[in-house]
Scaffold this active site. Structure first.
Site, PDB file in Angstrom:
ATOM      1  N   ASP A  90       0.826  -1.215   0.000  1.00 58.40           N
ATOM      2  CA  ASP A  90       0.000   0.000   0.000  1.00 58.40           C
ATOM      3  C   ASP A  90       0.860   1.265   0.000  1.00 58.40           C
ATOM      4  OD1 ASP A  90       0.834  -0.858   2.574  1.00 58.40           O
ATOM      5  OD2 ASP A  90      -0.553   0.540   3.523  1.00 58.40           O
ATOM      6  N   GLU A  91       0.291   2.305  -0.541  1.00 59.11           N
ATOM      7  CA  GLU A  91       0.823   3.666  -0.445  1.00 59.11           C
ATOM      8  C   GLU A  91       2.326   3.766  -0.699  1.00 59.11           C
ATOM      9  OE1 GLU A  91      -2.158   5.548   2.856  1.00 59.11           O
ATOM     10  OE2 GLU A  91      -0.618   4.202   3.625  1.00 59.11           O
ATOM     11  N   ALA A  92       2.791   3.121  -1.782  1.00 55.42           N
ATOM     12  CA  ALA A  92       4.223   3.199  -2.124  1.00 55.42           C
ATOM     13  C   ALA A  92       4.453   4.465  -2.955  1.00 55.42           C
ATOM     14  CB  ALA A  92       4.638   1.941  -2.877  1.00 55.42           C
TER      15      ALA A  92
END
Ligand code: NGO
Length: 512
Positions: free
Chosen positions: A327-329
């Protein structure tokens, strides 16, 4: 412990719409598929025996678990014995032979008559779930861990029950704040009561690395040494983790370990300088921003590191799943992100596990056995087009870290506030365009812990909303009803109180 993975769809049994009138349903959560009350009561007394068929070690263990649970409040030393033939009056029988195979991997029958109780299931997991229903038919004081006066009487009833979805989970973030073996075991007991069967442990994030990896000791020695707000942190040794896995297994709960990557990795980057592209370790992080950290996806060392971590964790984890986060890279380019996820998918599979990831992994080419976890966008629908199954954790419904209302002293509100009715009143099959019933593996409620420090904090945010999510995961769609759930939940107030759970007394419920 055997845990067959096929669960019959309600249609295959043809009972999805056998909804009872609300008033006929005792306070069982999740609501059973079918429940028929009959006349009279069964009295649990000192001479009640628990009988298990010969040759079923798992059923015997469940019988002992039931006897131990009942002993605390009743003081009874109920005999648990192996026996065949017709049970004598006053017996509770646990049976796995001859049970209807259509009940599937987790289904069961529970029959209470004035003379006896029978719990029958084709597989031990079903017996374990039947035990939870049995507890919920007893007076609420049965959940106390100190001696209570009784009497211990159950209404006569006939229940046939099995889950709607195969995956019914909770997630606990032990990275933002650390929670150790005892807290996690308590949480396991709470979720087992509502027939959840997956505990996803979010073991690493920017603020802390919480699982010992022998090949990289700095991860916990340095990366586990703090937490959000700068507290002392902590970590699980591999022996601790194994203890949690075994405890969960005895409660038919599969542990799903998550190592979040390539983002959410500041704790690892701070611990091992070579993991950084420039070879320079950042400081430890104790804030709550997201999206700033990334493993160096061009470095070969990164993949040796990931392989070591996944390898050690896979060896410790009997369950088939390994969650790689994803997530949220926000600090990794699109092309790099995709090639990273695809390569890690291969590593997870090389260690004999199925990859699970947050919805962002749907941007990569995934194998059909990989699993995508929806949380806030429509990305997971892309995975469904690739033939992949999805776990639903919609943040606006299922995130247990969201505040109940604007006055809730703990929690966040970026996805809105979530009162009990918001957590209950939605249909998984209608939640995300392009994700229909067949594509849904199940439901999971994540509990992120940026603002939570103690087990009491966890309990307050999780209950009663987790009971609502559990019902969505288990109960037939045709029986979904807020007025009916609301009434049953009211009777769980004293149950949760007897367990010592400091739950949120929602004004939407007329608590008993
Ligand atoms: C997001 C984020 C987490 C936060 C959480 C807080 C996902 C999948 N990533 O959910 O890092 O802790 O919100 O609600």
């Amino acid at each position: 412990m055997s845990q067959p993975s096929t669960t019959p769809r309600p249609e295959s049994i043809g009972e999805a719409r056998t909804a009872e009138p609300a008033s006929a349903t005792p306070g069982v959560i999740p609501r059973p598929v079918s429940l028929a009350p009959s006349a009279g009561f069964f009295d649990l007394v000192t001479t009640t025996s628990i009988r298990v068929e010969p040759g079923t070690a798992e059923a015997m263990a469940i019988g002992r678990y039931l006897a131990e649970k009942l002993k605390l409040a009743t003081g009874f030393n109920l005999m648990v014995l192996v026996a065949s033939g017709a049970p004598p009056p006053g017996a509770i029988t646990l049976a796995t032979s001859d049970a209807d195979p259509l009940l599937g991997a987790e289904g069961y029958l529970l029959t209470v008559t004035p003379a006896q109780v029978t719990l029958a299931a084709p597989h031990p997991a079903g017996l374990f779930h039947a035990v939870q229903t049995f507890r919920q038919l007893l007076p609420h004081a049965i959940e106390s861990d100190s001696l209570q006066p009784g009497p211990w009487r159950l209404p006569a009833v006939s229940i046939r029950d099995y889950p709607r979805f195969e995956w019914r989970g909770a997630m606990l973030d032990v990275s933002r704040h650390f929670f150790g073996v005892q807290d996690i075991q308590q949480f396991i007991d709470r979720i087992a009561y509502y027939k959840l069967n997956r505990l996803h442990l979010h073991l690493t994030d920017d603020q802390g690395w919480r699982i010992a990896i022998n090949a990289w000791p700095a991860l916990t020695a340095h990366g586990g040494s703090t937490a959000v707000g700068g507290g002392p942190g902590g970590f699980l040794t591999q022996a601790d983790y194994a203890q949690i896995v075994a405890y969960a297994q005895q409660r038919y709960i599969v542990i799903v370990p998550e190592i979040d990557m390539p983002g959410h990795t500041n704790a690892a980057l701070a611990s091992v300088p070579d993991l950084n592209c420039d070879g320079v370790a950042p400081e430890l992080y104790t804030g709550i921003e997201v999206g700033f950290s990334s493993l160096c996806v061009d470095k070969e060392l990164t993949y040796r590191f990931v392989d070591d971590v996944i390898g050690e964790l896979a060896a410790l984890t009997p369950g088939p799943y390994l969650h790689l986060g994803g997530d949220e890279a926000h600090s990794t380019s699109e092309a790099e992100y995709r090639s990273f996820v695809e390569r890690v998918q291969g590593l997870v599979e090389a260690h004999g596990k199925q990859m699970v990831g947050w919805e962002e992994i749907a941007r990569a080419d995934l194998h059909p056995t990989s699993i995508v976890q929806h949380w806030s966008s429509d990305l997971a629908a892309r995975a469904v087009e690739q033939g992949i199954r999805v776990i639903l954790s919609p943040a606006s419904r299922a995130y247990l870290d969201m505040q109940y209302d604007s006055a809730t002293p703990l929690g966040l509100h970026w996805a809105g506030t979530i009162e009990v009715r918001d957590a209950y009143d939605w249909d998984p099959a209608a939640q995300v365009p392009g994700i229909a019933e067949e594509a849904i593996l199940g439901i999971e409620a994540p509990l992120w812990t940026e603002t939570l420090r103690t087990l009491a904090d966890i309990d307050y945010m999780a209950f009663p909303r987790l009971a609502a999510i559990a019902e969505l995961g288990w109960s037939a769609r045709g029986g979904h009803s807020w007025p009916d759930f609301r009434e049953r939940l009211a009777s769980h107030g004293p149950r949760l109180a007897a367990m010592g759970v400091p739950f949120y007394r929602s004004p939407q419920i007329d608590w008993k």
